[in-house]
Design a protein around this motif. Sequence first.
Motif: not given
Length: 423
Positions: A42-45, A78-99, A147-150
């Motif tokens: 919800x927050x990311x959307x 793409x986020x669904x694929x990450x979640x299936x691999x156990x590396x879920x990204x659900x918030x804006x702050x979790x998006x960094x250069x590695x993502x 303030x909400x961005x990594x």
Amino acid sequence: MNLAGVGTEVVDLPPGWHFTIDCPNHGLIRFDFEPFSRGGRQELAAQFRDAVWSLRHQVQGNTLKDFVAAGVKPFWRFLDVLREGGNGVDALREIDAAVIRQFLAWLEMQTVTEGKSRGKPWSLSSKKAVYDRMKSLLLNRQKFAPELVSPALAFPKNPFPRVNIATPPREPYTDSELRRIVDAVNADLRTLDAGGPGALSSLQVLAVYLIALAIATGRNPQGLLDLRRDSVRPHPLADREILVTEKRRGYSTQVTSYSKASEEHAGSDQVTTIPLSVGSYVRAAMEYTAPLASTASARHADFIFLYRVERGVRSGETHRLDIRKFNQLAESFVFRHGLKDDRSKSMQLNLARLRPTFGTRLYERTRDVRKVQRALGHSSPQVTARHYITLPETAHRDHTFVGQADTLLARLHVMTGLRRINR
């Protein structure tokens, strides 16, 4: 408009998951971010929704719609694929250069799911388009919600270095192909002269004028479709006049002067109704659609390329001609005149190819990249030479020289200024 106070600052907020943008050119564009808010995102959307809302005064409505359909949607997959691999990204702050790097790697594995290219990898241009849309939305959040961005969010400098090579520029029409198009336009104009406005359908008349203007000016197709009733303006010199067109992307305006039709020619026996100047073409189209201005909506009444819908639920309504409708008319134009390309196949007539055709012919006559750049309204001679001139060796040499000259002039200005300061 939904306004909320944040401290002493007033923030313009989108009205919920469902909202509508009233675009000056495309009308009402509806957005629905509710499906993206499910599954714990919800927050990311909400952040991407806010980015789209924030960009509504800078980006065309249809382009924003595409940001969602061909940007946010694939990113969610793409986020669904990450979640299936156990590396879920659900918030804006979790998006960094590695993502971002993982997203680029995911793009490399995508294949076309329908059409004649089904099963083939996405083209470089398709991958870049998806990436650029998401980058634009994330940059918006960096600017307006830092303030909400990594702090680790960063983008690679050039993830698609060969995209310009892999996506060649549009090929101009050859001299013989262009001559066939010009002859067909002239034939239609003579038909109108002999038989009156009813000799062709109203839409075909608009297509003829639009093709003629594209050949004569090399202007961006959308700029021609957006011509208004005050687009031709007086010039300080009596024998010239000014054509003003707008470029939606970048919200820029291009102003070019053209020669007026010669009064001497206008009184000669050689005259037909074929206009002898750019301004004459515009005025002819303007006069043809003038009766429709009073029936068009207030938003569209000032535009030149109007037509009345003849059939269907919208019969009788006055609409603006758009590029999709023109492409249908171009097919009819080609069929009526039996136009063939140099390979004896049915010609593919589109306004976008007439632009590099104009640029190439102007360069052949002048050998001046700068003059072509000004005529086409480009920001640099490099863009002109790379995408709109098909004489690569000489054009590259000339635009390189122009670029070097610009750099030298800039240095001279700096040196002159320093000397003045030192004095």
